[in-house]
Write an enzyme that holds these catalytic residues in place. Structure first.
Site, mmCIF file in Angstrom:
data_model
loop_
_atom_site.group_PDB
_atom_site.id
_atom_site.type_symbol
_atom_site.label_atom_id
_atom_site.label_comp_id
_atom_site.label_asym_id
_atom_site.label_seq_id
_atom_site.Cartn_x
_atom_site.Cartn_y
_atom_site.Cartn_z
ATOM 1 N N GLY A 36 42.267 57.553 19.916
ATOM 2 C CA GLY A 36 41.583 58.532 20.761
ATOM 3 C C GLY A 36 42.306 58.790 22.056
ATOM 4 O O GLY A 36 42.173 59.859 22.675
ATOM 5 N N GLY A 191 43.464 34.005 37.142
ATOM 6 C CA GLY A 191 44.164 33.880 35.860
ATOM 7 C C GLY A 191 45.379 34.783 35.876
ATOM 8 O O GLY A 191 45.922 35.121 36.932
ATOM 9 N N VAL A 276 38.380 38.636 35.263
ATOM 10 C CA VAL A 276 37.760 37.401 34.761
ATOM 11 C C VAL A 276 37.869 37.291 33.245
ATOM 12 O O VAL A 276 37.090 36.602 32.603
ATOM 13 C CB VAL A 276 36.280 37.297 35.199
ATOM 14 C CG1 VAL A 276 36.172 37.182 36.706
ATOM 15 C CG2 VAL A 276 35.461 38.478 34.684
ATOM 16 N N ARG A 278 39.218 39.185 29.251
ATOM 17 C CA ARG A 278 39.046 40.363 28.418
ATOM 18 C C ARG A 278 38.241 39.956 27.189
ATOM 19 O O ARG A 278 38.243 38.798 26.787
ATOM 20 C CB ARG A 278 40.399 40.939 27.999
ATOM 21 C CG ARG A 278 41.223 41.430 29.186
ATOM 22 C CD ARG A 278 42.532 42.042 28.745
ATOM 23 N NE ARG A 278 42.379 43.243 27.959
ATOM 24 C CZ ARG A 278 42.191 44.466 28.478
ATOM 25 N NH1 ARG A 278 42.131 44.637 29.787
ATOM 26 N NH2 ARG A 278 42.060 45.509 27.681
ATOM 27 N N ALA A 325 50.378 41.004 23.344
ATOM 28 C CA ALA A 325 50.900 42.138 22.577
ATOM 29 C C ALA A 325 51.827 41.678 21.455
ATOM 30 O O ALA A 325 51.752 42.187 20.327
ATOM 31 C CB ALA A 325 51.643 43.086 23.520
ATOM 32 N N HIS A 449 77.910 29.233 31.912
ATOM 33 C CA HIS A 449 77.800 28.816 33.305
ATOM 34 C C HIS A 449 78.246 29.975 34.196
ATOM 35 O O HIS A 449 79.228 30.624 33.879
ATOM 36 C CB HIS A 449 78.711 27.606 33.552
ATOM 37 C CG HIS A 449 78.763 27.204 34.992
ATOM 38 N ND1 HIS A 449 77.733 26.509 35.599
ATOM 39 C CD2 HIS A 449 79.695 27.423 35.947
ATOM 40 C CE1 HIS A 449 78.051 26.296 36.862
ATOM 41 N NE2 HIS A 449 79.237 26.840 37.104
HETATM 42 P P1 NAI Z 1 42.203 34.863 32.372
HETATM 43 O O1 NAI Z 1 41.329 34.231 31.352
HETATM 44 O O2 NAI Z 1 43.651 34.608 32.395
HETATM 45 O O3 NAI Z 1 41.652 34.449 33.835
HETATM 46 C C1 NAI Z 1 40.337 34.683 34.252
HETATM 47 C C2 NAI Z 1 40.005 33.734 35.406
HETATM 48 O O4 NAI Z 1 38.783 34.167 35.987
HETATM 49 C C3 NAI Z 1 39.811 32.291 34.987
HETATM 50 O O5 NAI Z 1 40.604 31.459 35.807
HETATM 51 C C4 NAI Z 1 38.311 32.053 35.204
HETATM 52 O O6 NAI Z 1 38.031 30.724 35.580
HETATM 53 C C5 NAI Z 1 37.997 33.012 36.334
HETATM 54 N N1 NAI Z 1 36.606 33.450 36.416
HETATM 55 C C6 NAI Z 1 35.799 33.812 35.384
HETATM 56 N N2 NAI Z 1 34.583 34.195 35.863
HETATM 57 C C7 NAI Z 1 34.620 34.077 37.219
HETATM 58 C C8 NAI Z 1 33.688 34.329 38.278
HETATM 59 N N3 NAI Z 1 32.457 34.801 38.012
HETATM 60 N N4 NAI Z 1 34.060 34.099 39.547
HETATM 61 C C9 NAI Z 1 35.319 33.634 39.811
HETATM 62 N N5 NAI Z 1 36.236 33.377 38.850
HETATM 63 C C10 NAI Z 1 35.902 33.597 37.572
HETATM 64 O O7 NAI Z 1 41.851 36.434 32.274
HETATM 65 P P2 NAI Z 1 42.637 37.720 32.776
HETATM 66 O O8 NAI Z 1 43.536 37.379 33.903
HETATM 67 O O9 NAI Z 1 41.582 38.746 33.008
HETATM 68 O O10 NAI Z 1 43.521 38.123 31.528
HETATM 69 C C11 NAI Z 1 42.898 38.513 30.296
HETATM 70 C C12 NAI Z 1 43.839 38.356 29.110
HETATM 71 O O11 NAI Z 1 44.892 39.280 29.201
HETATM 72 C C13 NAI Z 1 44.437 36.968 29.064
HETATM 73 O O12 NAI Z 1 43.776 36.237 28.078
HETATM 74 C C14 NAI Z 1 45.869 37.193 28.687
HETATM 75 O O13 NAI Z 1 46.090 36.760 27.371
HETATM 76 C C15 NAI Z 1 46.098 38.692 28.766
HETATM 77 N N6 NAI Z 1 47.142 38.951 29.748
HETATM 78 C C16 NAI Z 1 48.422 38.574 29.479
HETATM 79 C C17 NAI Z 1 49.418 38.792 30.406
HETATM 80 C C18 NAI Z 1 50.798 38.383 30.110
HETATM 81 O O14 NAI Z 1 51.099 38.009 28.973
HETATM 82 N N7 NAI Z 1 51.705 38.396 31.079
HETATM 83 C C19 NAI Z 1 49.136 39.429 31.697
HETATM 84 C C20 NAI Z 1 47.777 39.764 31.869
HETATM 85 C C21 NAI Z 1 46.838 39.527 30.920
#
Ligand code: NAI
Length: 470
Positions: A36, A191, A276, A278, A325, A449
């Site tokens: 979409g 996170g 927080v 996905r 991804a 190196h």
């Molecule tokens: P995340 O799971 O990495 O971090 C979320 C954080 O929010 C945790 O530390 C949690 O304790 C905290 N949290 C949850 N509820 C809360 C609240 N009410 N108050 C305060 N803190 C709270 O999730 P994020 O950063 O949103 O990423 C989502 C997904 O996207 C990840 O699972 C990741 O796999 C993917 N991602 C991957 C990336 C990469 O490969 N470079 C970059 C960004 C995302």
């Protein structure tokens, strides 16, 4: 209403869906992909790629600003830089357009029929497509019948109760296309997304406070790995509120917080970025009508990405963590090959993950704690980047490379590293694990190196008790 038939119908044109479609078409399967929005979805449009572009722009700006402060140890001085944020966003959007255009071209050239619209599942072999996501089923523009249905609808940002997304409360999507930089940004969640974008906004000039309910940042990594990032947040002047939960908004410009002792406070801010987590996107397209088995919110799949219904497949974020991804792409390619008659299973020895903070973190395979939990008697060694010449020339001496290997036969089961630009080691890490390399294989491979990669060789030698440069 148009009627069409296809062998494989893919719902969702993200990295999982478009790779599955291209591979299927290459293998001679008549393939239709329904999307979409723009192909590339979250990764290309509002995730991986635009965030890395913004992080790069922020790094460049912060570097120039550093030199403009005068007296820099590198002997460089410049005038204070100006930020044309609209141009930064245009540059980032240009990269996104080039990549999404490229994917559209790849799909076309490989013979995939791309249908632009929102899919609604009628049953395991029938999907309606409408131009609007919220269209009534009776007003669908077309109906597609398929032999195989592949679900690749991805994930969506989690909203916090009492803090609905809007102008002042945003998800990563909006944070990646800022019209203006907020003076004060509150990031909820330390996170991946919260820290990647929080650091970028800080480098662009915003005052950033990160609120995290745990008592530490980057809870998915061990503390040693997170420590250099923690130091960097301090150097950058970011404020951290650990062990703090958000209990709601306080009018237009504040967040109400509660700390671990139950004490409440108000954090004044101009914008809030909620990061927080996905959740799998399972709503709004008739998925419930299939009554598939679930694993929590995610769609449950086996090691071939088959769901509980025959010839209905699911890949990527829709199947839960790790929401990455490259994992979705690998699953998509595999499903296409299985449908084409090949024997495949999804059993990677490691799925690498990179966190693009400053410094970056990269992991593949098992950490020392995970190896222990798995009952593996492991040796672990660490090599500091402060002993790596290339790291010194890059002013990147904060960090290390760590290896985890079985004690008996030296089979490498895990790698972790933290450092500036260290994400590029991810290929070496996953290749060595996938190819079942032993410490001797890596330690006795000639590494160029001077490179950061020498730390990989050195840490293998160190694990063997034969370090050369430490
Ligand atoms: P995340 O799971 O990495 O971090 C979320 C954080 O929010 C945790 O530390 C949690 O304790 C905290 N949290 C949850 N509820 C809360 C609240 N009410 N108050 C305060 N803190 C709270 O999730 P994020 O950063 O949103 O990423 C989502 C997904 O996207 C990840 O699972 C990741 O796999 C993917 N991602 C991957 C990336 C990469 O490969 N470079 C970059 C960004 C995302």
């Amino acid at each position: 209403m148009n009627q069409a038939t296809t062998q494989m119908l893919v719902i969702g044109g993200g990295p999982g869906g478009y790779v599955a479609a291209i591979r299927a078409a290459q293998l001679g399967i008549r393939t239709t992909l329904v999307e979409g929005d723009r192909v590339g979805c979250t990764c290309l449009n509002i995730g991986c790629i635009p965030s890395k572009a913004l992080i790069h722009a922020a790094d460049q700006f912060a570097n120039v600003r550093r030199f403009s402060a005068g007296g820099d140890k590198l002997g460089i001085s410049v005038q204070a830089p100006q930020l044309d944020l609209a141009q930064t966003v245009r540059w980032k959007d240009g990269i996104v357009s080039r990549l999404t255009g490229g994917v559209a071209g790849l799909l076309k050239r490989s013979g995939v029929t791309v249908v632009s619209g929102w899919a609604r599942i009628v049953d395991g072999k029938t999907v309606q497509v409408s131009t609007r996501a919220d269209a009534h089923p009776d007003s669908a523009d077309s109906v597609i019948q398929c032999e195989h249905l592949l679900l690749a609808t991805g994930s969506a940002a989690v909203e916090l109760p009492g803090l609905p997304f809007g102008k002042a409360v945003v998800s990563a999507t909006e944070a990646l296309s800022p019209a203006a930089l907020p003076r004060r940004l509150a990031v909820i969640g330390a996170g991946y997304i919260g820290l990647e974008l929080g650091i970028a906004y800080r480098k662009l000039g915003a005052e950033v406070t990160v609120v995290e309910s745990l008592d530490r940042i980057l809870g998915t990594y061990d503390e040693e790995l997170a420590r250099p990032v923690m130091h960097s947040l301090g150097r950058l002047g970011m404020e951290l509120r650990l062990g703090c939960s958000v209990i709601g908004s306080d009018g237009a410009s504040g967040l109400r917080l509660r700390d671990a002792q139950g004490k409440e406070s108000v954090l004044a801010t101009d914008q809030v970025l909620v990061a927080v987590g996905r959740r799998p996107r399972t709503e709004g397209f008739g998925l419930e009508s299939l009554m598939l088995d679930r694993a929590g919110r995610a769609v449950k799949v086996d090691d071939q990405c088959r769901t509980s219904m025959l010839n209905v497949w699911a890949i990527g974020d829709l199947c839960g963590e790790p929401m990455l991804a490259h994992r979705a792409m690998a699953q998509g390619e595999m499903v296409a090959e299985i449908i084409a008659g090949r024997r495949r299973r999804f059993e990677p020895a490691a799925i690498p993950a990179v966190c693009y903070t400053d410094p970056e973190i990269v992991v593949a395979g098992l950490s020392p704690a995970e190896a222990e939990k798995a009952g593996i008697d492991a040796v672990t060694a660490q090599f500091p980047l402060s002993a790596n010449g290339r790291a010194m020339t890059l002013e990147a001496h904060d960090g290390f490379v760590r290896v985890v290997a079985r004690r008996d036969d030296h089979l490498i089961v895990g790698w972790q590293a933290v450092g500036v630009g260290i994400s590029e080691l991810s290929s070496a890490f996953s290749q060595s694990i996938e190819m079942r390399a032993r410490l001797e294989d890596v330690g006795h491979t000639i590494h160029a190196h001077p490179t950061l990669g020498e730390a990989v060789q050195e840490v293998a030698l160190r694990a063997l008790g034969q370090p050369l440069h430490i």
